[in-house]
Design a protein around this motif. Sequence first.
Motif, PDB file in Angstrom:
ATOM      1  N   PHE A  28      25.348  -1.254 -16.511  1.00 27.16           N
ATOM      2  CA  PHE A  28      24.255  -2.257 -15.830  1.00 27.16           C
ATOM      3  C   PHE A  28      22.952  -1.368 -15.687  1.00 27.16           C
ATOM      4  CE2 PHE A  28      21.846  -3.126 -12.076  1.00 27.16           C
ATOM      5  CZ  PHE A  28      21.347  -4.387 -12.290  1.00 27.16           C
ATOM      6  N   PHE A  29      22.940  -0.153 -15.266  1.00 26.53           N
ATOM      7  CA  PHE A  29      21.855   0.775 -15.058  1.00 26.53           C
ATOM      8  C   PHE A  29      21.125   1.028 -16.328  1.00 26.53           C
ATOM      9  CE2 PHE A  29      23.667   1.493 -10.857  1.00 26.53           C
ATOM     10  CZ  PHE A  29      22.658   0.879 -10.016  1.00 26.53           C
ATOM     11  N   TYR A  31      21.434  -0.534 -19.160  1.00 23.44           N
ATOM     12  CA  TYR A  31      20.579  -2.042 -19.511  1.00 23.44           C
ATOM     13  C   TYR A  31      19.376  -2.400 -18.517  1.00 23.44           C
ATOM     14  CZ  TYR A  31      19.718  -7.298 -19.609  1.00 23.44           C
ATOM     15  OH  TYR A  31      19.238  -8.415 -19.620  1.00 23.44           O
ATOM     16  N   TYR A  32      19.433  -1.950 -17.370  1.00 23.29           N
ATOM     17  CA  TYR A  32      18.249  -2.452 -16.442  1.00 23.29           C
ATOM     18  C   TYR A  32      17.234  -1.356 -16.996  1.00 23.29           C
ATOM     19  CZ  TYR A  32      16.203  -3.031 -11.795  1.00 23.29           C
ATOM     20  OH  TYR A  32      15.513  -3.510 -10.704  1.00 23.29           O
ATOM     21  N   VAL A  35      15.546  -2.850 -19.949  1.00 20.26           N
ATOM     22  CA  VAL A  35      14.760  -4.000 -19.579  1.00 20.26           C
ATOM     23  C   VAL A  35      13.231  -3.756 -19.228  1.00 20.26           C
ATOM     24  CG1 VAL A  35      14.519  -6.223 -18.034  1.00 20.26           C
ATOM     25  CG2 VAL A  35      16.698  -5.510 -19.611  1.00 20.26           C
ATOM     26  N   PHE A  36      13.404  -2.677 -18.465  1.00 19.81           N
ATOM     27  CA  PHE A  36      11.990  -2.270 -17.667  1.00 19.81           C
ATOM     28  C   PHE A  36      10.966  -1.472 -18.497  1.00 19.81           C
ATOM     29  CE2 PHE A  36      14.188  -4.748 -14.392  1.00 19.81           C
ATOM     30  CZ  PHE A  36      13.044  -5.477 -13.872  1.00 19.81           C
ATOM     31  N   LYS A  46       6.265  -6.415 -16.432  1.00 16.37           N
ATOM     32  CA  LYS A  46       7.481  -6.663 -16.111  1.00 16.37           C
ATOM     33  C   LYS A  46       7.584  -6.718 -14.500  1.00 16.37           C
ATOM     34  CE  LYS A  46       9.406  -5.359 -20.490  1.00 16.37           C
ATOM     35  NZ  LYS A  46      10.300  -4.703 -21.151  1.00 16.37           N
ATOM     36  N   ALA A  50       9.189  -9.628 -12.326  1.00 14.03           N
ATOM     37  CA  ALA A  50      10.293  -9.157 -11.267  1.00 14.03           C
ATOM     38  C   ALA A  50      10.112  -9.449  -9.929  1.00 14.03           C
ATOM     39  CB  ALA A  50      10.687  -7.713 -11.316  1.00 14.03           C
ATOM     40  N   CYS A  62      15.111  -7.018  -3.498  1.00 16.58           N
ATOM     41  CA  CYS A  62      14.234  -7.030  -4.575  1.00 16.58           C
ATOM     42  C   CYS A  62      12.668  -7.171  -4.298  1.00 16.58           C
ATOM     43  CB  CYS A  62      14.655  -8.012  -5.703  1.00 16.58           C
ATOM     44  SG  CYS A  62      16.420  -8.019  -6.171  1.00 16.58           S
ATOM     45  N   TYR A  66      10.259  -4.472  -5.535  1.00 16.57           N
ATOM     46  CA  TYR A  66       9.129  -4.930  -6.603  1.00 16.57           C
ATOM     47  C   TYR A  66       7.772  -4.944  -6.007  1.00 16.57           C
ATOM     48  CZ  TYR A  66      12.254  -4.252 -10.149  1.00 16.57           C
ATOM     49  OH  TYR A  66      13.112  -3.534 -11.022  1.00 16.57           O
TER      50      TYR A  66
END
Length: 111
Positions: A28-29, A31-32, A35-36, A46, A50, A62, A66
């Motif tokens: 997950f991390f 991928y995360y 993504v950013f 982004k 977000a 979040c 963010y």
Amino acid sequence: MNEHYYNAKDLSQFANVGDLQQGLADKFFSYYGEVFKDSELTAREKSLIALAVAHAVQCPYCIDAYSTDAVEKGWSGPQMMEAVHVACAIRGGASLVHGVQMMNKVKEISM
């Protein structure tokens, strides 16, 4: 009573979600992080997206993360609030369009 569902201190523990499933957390991390990164959209763009999504899904962690990230990336308060209004409009529209389903059902049962 000082207990509540969301504790701001929990956000700092986000990296620990792998304690019970490290392999999945690592994926997950990874991928995360991808993504950013700057790509077709900048990391700055982004961040604003977000922030808007955080409001749409109503995640207080979040929103905190963010809001901070967007300010750090140079977005102004009015720009951030406009992004929140975009999220609100989309979320409101999504609720309203489901009214068509209700209208169709009412017509069906009224026949």
